[in-house]
Motif scaffolding. Structure first.
Motif, PDB file in Angstrom:
ATOM      1  N   ASP A   1      40.281  51.865  27.474  1.00 22.45           N
ATOM      2  CA  ASP A   1      39.883  50.517  27.864  1.00 22.45           C
ATOM      3  C   ASP A   1      38.378  50.411  28.106  1.00 22.45           C
ATOM      4  OD1 ASP A   1      42.430  49.535  27.657  1.00 22.45           O
ATOM      5  OD2 ASP A   1      42.859  49.580  29.804  1.00 22.45           O
ATOM      6  N   ASP A   2      37.763  51.480  28.587  1.00 23.86           N
ATOM      7  CA  ASP A   2      36.316  51.467  28.789  1.00 23.86           C
ATOM      8  C   ASP A   2      35.590  51.266  27.461  1.00 23.86           C
ATOM      9  OD1 ASP A   2      36.550  51.832  31.501  1.00 23.86           O
ATOM     10  OD2 ASP A   2      36.283  54.004  31.419  1.00 23.86           O
ATOM     11  N   ALA A   3      36.073  51.925  26.429  1.00 23.62           N
ATOM     12  CA  ALA A   3      35.466  51.787  25.104  1.00 23.62           C
ATOM     13  C   ALA A   3      35.639  50.368  24.574  1.00 23.62           C
ATOM     14  CB  ALA A   3      36.072  52.795  24.140  1.00 23.62           C
ATOM     15  N   LYS A   4      36.809  49.803  24.776  1.00 24.49           N
ATOM     16  CA  LYS A   4      37.061  48.429  24.324  1.00 24.49           C
ATOM     17  C   LYS A   4      36.144  47.444  25.029  1.00 24.49           C
ATOM     18  CE  LYS A   4      41.966  49.099  23.152  1.00 24.49           C
ATOM     19  NZ  LYS A   4      43.370  48.729  23.498  1.00 24.49           N
ATOM     20  N   ALA A   5      36.021  47.586  26.330  1.00 26.90           N
ATOM     21  CA  ALA A   5      35.174  46.679  27.109  1.00 26.90           C
ATOM     22  C   ALA A   5      33.717  46.800  26.680  1.00 26.90           C
ATOM     23  CB  ALA A   5      35.318  46.977  28.600  1.00 26.90           C
ATOM     24  N   GLU A   6      33.268  48.017  26.449  1.00 30.98           N
ATOM     25  CA  GLU A   6      31.884  48.229  26.023  1.00 30.98           C
ATOM     26  C   GLU A   6      31.643  47.633  24.642  1.00 30.98           C
ATOM     27  OE1 GLU A   6      29.391  51.986  26.786  1.00 30.98           O
ATOM     28  OE2 GLU A   6      30.124  52.243  24.720  1.00 30.98           O
ATOM     29  N   TYR A   7      32.581  47.828  23.738  1.00 29.86           N
ATOM     30  CA  TYR A   7      32.479  47.285  22.376  1.00 29.86           C
ATOM     31  C   TYR A   7      32.315  45.764  22.426  1.00 29.86           C
ATOM     32  CZ  TYR A   7      33.886  46.441  17.482  1.00 29.86           C
ATOM     33  OH  TYR A   7      33.933  46.044  16.156  1.00 29.86           O
ATOM     34  N   VAL A   8      33.142  45.128  23.233  1.00 30.92           N
ATOM     35  CA  VAL A   8      33.121  43.669  23.334  1.00 30.92           C
ATOM     36  C   VAL A   8      31.854  43.192  24.032  1.00 30.92           C
ATOM     37  CG1 VAL A   8      34.291  41.683  24.350  1.00 30.92           C
ATOM     38  CG2 VAL A   8      35.615  43.494  23.256  1.00 30.92           C
TER      39      VAL A   8
ATOM     40  N   ILE B   1      29.795  35.328  31.300  1.00 33.73           N
ATOM     41  CA  ILE B   1      31.020  35.329  30.502  1.00 33.73           C
ATOM     42  C   ILE B   1      31.536  36.754  30.330  1.00 33.73           C
ATOM     43  CG2 ILE B   1      32.019  34.721  28.254  1.00 33.73           C
ATOM     44  CD1 ILE B   1      29.760  32.577  28.052  1.00 33.73           C
ATOM     45  N   LEU B   2      30.613  37.673  30.099  1.00 39.71           N
ATOM     46  CA  LEU B   2      30.996  39.063  29.843  1.00 39.71           C
ATOM     47  C   LEU B   2      31.667  39.713  31.043  1.00 39.71           C
ATOM     48  CD1 LEU B   2      27.904  40.401  27.858  1.00 39.71           C
ATOM     49  CD2 LEU B   2      30.088  39.584  26.975  1.00 39.71           C
ATOM     50  N   VAL B   3      31.333  39.243  32.235  1.00 33.40           N
ATOM     51  CA  VAL B   3      31.947  39.801  33.444  1.00 33.40           C
ATOM     52  C   VAL B   3      33.463  39.742  33.357  1.00 33.40           C
ATOM     53  CG1 VAL B   3      32.303  39.396  35.905  1.00 33.40           C
ATOM     54  CG2 VAL B   3      29.990  39.397  34.971  1.00 33.40           C
ATOM     55  N   ASP B   4      33.989  38.644  32.838  1.00 30.61           N
ATOM     56  CA  ASP B   4      35.442  38.505  32.733  1.00 30.61           C
ATOM     57  C   ASP B   4      36.029  39.500  31.739  1.00 30.61           C
ATOM     58  OD1 ASP B   4      35.693  36.388  34.582  1.00 30.61           O
ATOM     59  OD2 ASP B   4      35.052  34.953  33.062  1.00 30.61           O
ATOM     60  N   PHE B   5      35.368  39.669  30.592  1.00 29.65           N
ATOM     61  CA  PHE B   5      35.877  40.594  29.577  1.00 29.65           C
ATOM     62  C   PHE B   5      35.832  42.042  30.077  1.00 29.65           C
ATOM     63  CE2 PHE B   5      35.013  36.886  27.013  1.00 29.65           C
ATOM     64  CZ  PHE B   5      35.997  36.928  26.040  1.00 29.65           C
TER      65      PHE B   5
ATOM     66  N   THR C   1      42.460  39.710  20.409  1.00 24.67           N
ATOM     67  CA  THR C   1      42.934  38.515  21.114  1.00 24.67           C
ATOM     68  C   THR C   1      44.088  38.834  22.059  1.00 24.67           C
ATOM     69  OG1 THR C   1      44.339  37.955  19.220  1.00 24.67           O
ATOM     70  CG2 THR C   1      42.167  36.930  19.324  1.00 24.67           C
ATOM     71  N   PHE C   2      44.827  39.900  21.775  1.00 23.79           N
ATOM     72  CA  PHE C   2      45.881  40.348  22.694  1.00 23.79           C
ATOM     73  C   PHE C   2      45.273  41.115  23.867  1.00 23.79           C
ATOM     74  CE2 PHE C   2      48.798  43.652  24.169  1.00 23.79           C
ATOM     75  CZ  PHE C   2      49.899  42.885  24.533  1.00 23.79           C
ATOM     76  N   ASP C   3      44.333  42.012  23.555  1.00 29.19           N
ATOM     77  CA  ASP C   3      43.729  42.844  24.596  1.00 29.19           C
ATOM     78  C   ASP C   3      42.957  42.015  25.623  1.00 29.19           C
ATOM     79  OD1 ASP C   3      44.744  45.132  23.476  1.00 29.19           O
ATOM     80  OD2 ASP C   3      42.898  45.687  22.433  1.00 29.19           O
ATOM     81  N   PHE C   4      42.357  40.904  25.166  1.00 33.99           N
ATOM     82  CA  PHE C   4      41.493  40.118  26.059  1.00 33.99           C
ATOM     83  C   PHE C   4      41.956  38.669  26.174  1.00 33.99           C
ATOM     84  CE2 PHE C   4      38.912  43.698  24.704  1.00 33.99           C
ATOM     85  CZ  PHE C   4      38.244  44.067  25.864  1.00 33.99           C
ATOM     86  N   ILE C   5      43.269  38.468  26.121  1.00 37.66           N
ATOM     87  CA  ILE C   5      43.817  37.120  26.114  1.00 37.66           C
ATOM     88  C   ILE C   5      43.414  36.315  27.346  1.00 37.66           C
ATOM     89  CG2 ILE C   5      45.993  37.934  27.123  1.00 37.66           C
ATOM     90  CD1 ILE C   5      45.462  34.990  24.639  1.00 37.66           C
ATOM     91  N   ASN C   6      43.386  36.961  28.507  1.00 35.78           N
ATOM     92  CA  ASN C   6      43.058  36.239  29.735  1.00 35.78           C
ATOM     93  C   ASN C   6      41.597  35.775  29.754  1.00 35.78           C
ATOM     94  OD1 ASN C   6      45.666  36.573  30.810  1.00 35.78           O
ATOM     95  ND2 ASN C   6      45.133  38.601  31.598  1.00 35.78           N
ATOM     96  N   SER C   7      40.710  36.657  29.324  1.00 30.60           N
ATOM     97  CA  SER C   7      39.288  36.304  29.296  1.00 30.60           C
ATOM     98  C   SER C   7      39.009  35.217  28.270  1.00 30.60           C
ATOM     99  CB  SER C   7      38.452  37.551  28.976  1.00 30.60           C
ATOM    100  OG  SER C   7      38.626  38.539  29.966  1.00 30.60           O
TER     101      SER C   7
ATOM    102  N   SER D   1      35.854  43.038  33.308  1.00 24.34           N
ATOM    103  CA  SER D   1      36.785  43.238  34.430  1.00 24.34           C
ATOM    104  C   SER D   1      38.241  43.260  33.969  1.00 24.34           C
ATOM    105  CB  SER D   1      36.587  42.133  35.477  1.00 24.34           C
ATOM    106  OG  SER D   1      36.846  40.863  34.933  1.00 24.34           O
ATOM    107  N   GLU D   2      38.541  42.640  32.833  1.00 23.90           N
ATOM    108  CA  GLU D   2      39.909  42.641  32.350  1.00 23.90           C
ATOM    109  C   GLU D   2      40.384  44.033  31.959  1.00 23.90           C
ATOM    110  OE1 GLU D   2      42.805  40.125  29.273  1.00 23.90           O
ATOM    111  OE2 GLU D   2      40.779  39.437  29.728  1.00 23.90           O
ATOM    112  N   LYS D   3      39.441  44.939  31.701  1.00 27.04           N
ATOM    113  CA  LYS D   3      39.806  46.303  31.299  1.00 27.04           C
ATOM    114  C   LYS D   3      39.527  47.320  32.400  1.00 27.04           C
ATOM    115  CE  LYS D   3      41.641  45.242  27.532  1.00 27.04           C
ATOM    116  NZ  LYS D   3      43.105  45.356  27.468  1.00 27.04           N
ATOM    117  N   GLN D   4      39.230  46.848  33.591  1.00 26.35           N
ATOM    118  CA  GLN D   4      38.976  47.783  34.683  1.00 26.35           C
ATOM    119  C   GLN D   4      40.197  47.939  35.577  1.00 26.35           C
ATOM    120  OE1 GLN D   4      35.441  46.163  36.539  1.00 26.35           O
ATOM    121  NE2 GLN D   4      34.101  47.457  35.323  1.00 26.35           N
TER     122      GLN D   4
END
Length: 373
Positions: free
Chosen positions: A299-306, A364-368, A330-336, A370-373
């Motif tokens: 998840d850390d890698a996904k968040a960094e990529y985004v 905006i990025l804060v939400d993306f 869109t599934f991984d970050f649906i909430n953001s 935090s969704e993976k933390q």
């Protein structure tokens, strides 16, 4: 795609906003430093013999402040030890007050083909206030000297007592020569521990809203001049985007050598000490100079990529994300996505921040993240 970053920590004097690993009183250590840097390059190359690098970037400090033989030697060592693409972009950061014909001749022989010139502002009084060593005439001379190369110019906004008229004057100067194909525009960040932080506390800097308005002016001005924004702080003529920086934003691999330099290789991030003495001691004793290391996976890698992708005008390429993580963005970050939908352009191929909101992308990025933390 991969890059090599070389840190040159020496400078004539430290700018009042600078919190990088740069040391104006340590130039006497340059010979020992570069001897160790050449050794680090050779040592690092042994594990990277199967990789090809297509960018080399000399940053600082002020790379153009040191004797040019050191830059020549570093390029020669890189070309000897690493697989370097024949069309590699090789960039050297330059302070306009530290470049001359003799240095340029050696840089050219070394293979430097791109220069990043630190103008910051065309206001002479502000240049003095922020402790820059050059003036406007130095910048004009530097651009004329380097006009046959691929040139980028650094500009700062949010400087003390600066208004939109000062910024227009700076952009007029920065874009006045056709050789300048790239402009980087950075909003001043008053880092704690720097003289500029004191000015911030004293209320001497423009407000966030004033800087945002200036940034909007910059985007419009540069667009009319043919410089397209491809990342929140970077603008270029078509085909002249910084390959080295684009590699960062695409979460590509890079090797950093020298004090304070960071690397990202095979999902591991590691950073060297910011002390020249500690760096030299470690390298001379056949040790790495790392003071920090972490694996960036899951998840850390996904968040960094985004986080990196959404800084750019292209945003997240959904297929590229799926190829990288075998997962649906869109599934991984649906909430953001749902929370920030009014700020996003969502299509079948990409998700990106709308142009009007790119400058405030951090909120905006804060939400993306935090969704993976």
């Amino acid at each position: 795609m991969a890059g090599i970053y070389v840190h040159v920590p020496f400078c004539k004097q430290k700018c009042s906003y600078c919190d990088f690993a740069s040391f104006p009183k340590e130039i006497g250590k340059a010979e020992a430093y570069f001897a160790c840097l050449y050794k680090e390059l050779k040592s690092r190359s042994l594990a990277l013999k199967d990789k090809t690098f297509n960018t080399i970037y000399f940053g600082g400090g002020t790379p153009s402040f040191v004797e040019p033989k050191y830059i020549y030697g570093a390029v020669k060592q890189i070309l000897t030890c690493f697989n370097i693409d024949k069309d590699a972009e090789i960039t050297l950061e330059v302070n306009p007050g530290t470049i001359d014909e003799n240095k340029l001749k050696i840089y050219k022989n070394a293979g430097i083909n791109r220069f990043s010139i630190g103008l910051q502002t065309a206001n002479e009084n502000t240049l003095y206030k922020i402790n820059r060593i050059h003036n406007v005439k130095d910048f004009e001379n530097a651009v004329e000297l380097l006009k046959d190369f691929n040139l980028s110019v650094d500009v700062m906004i949010g400087l003390p007592d600066e208004d939109v008229n000062d910024v227009k004057k700076t952009l007029d100067l920065a874009t006045s020569n056709e050789s300048v194909k790239h402009i980087s525009v950075y909003a001043l960040k008053a880092e704690e521990g720097t003289p500029m932080f004191t000015r911030y506390l004293n209320g001497e800097l423009p407000s966030d809203d004033e800087v945002a308005d200036i940034y909007d002016f910059v985007v419009d001005y540069l667009d009319k001049k043919g410089y397209k924004r491809y990342e929140v702080s970077n603008f270029s003529k078509v085909g002249f985007e910084s390959k080295h920086n684009k590699n960062y934003w695409q979460r590509g691999e890079y090797l950093g050598v020298g004090v304070g330099a960071s690397s990202f290789i095979e999902n591991r991030r590691f950073t060297n000490t910011e002390s020249i003495d500690e760096y030299v001691h470690a390298i001379l004793n056949n040790k790495v100079a790392e003071v920090f290391s972490e694996d960036v996976v899951g998840d850390d890698a996904k968040a960094e990529y985004v986080m990196l992708a959404l800084r750019t005008s292209d945003g997240v390429n959904l297929q590229a994300y799926k190829n990288t993580f075998n997962s649906d963005f869109t599934f991984d970050f649906i909430n953001s996505i749902k929370k920030n939908l009014k700020y996003l352009n969502v299509t079948e191929k990409t998700v990106k921040i709308k142009d009007d909101y790119l400058y405030v992308q951090n909120t905006i990025l804060v939400d993306f993240i935090s969704e993976k933390q």
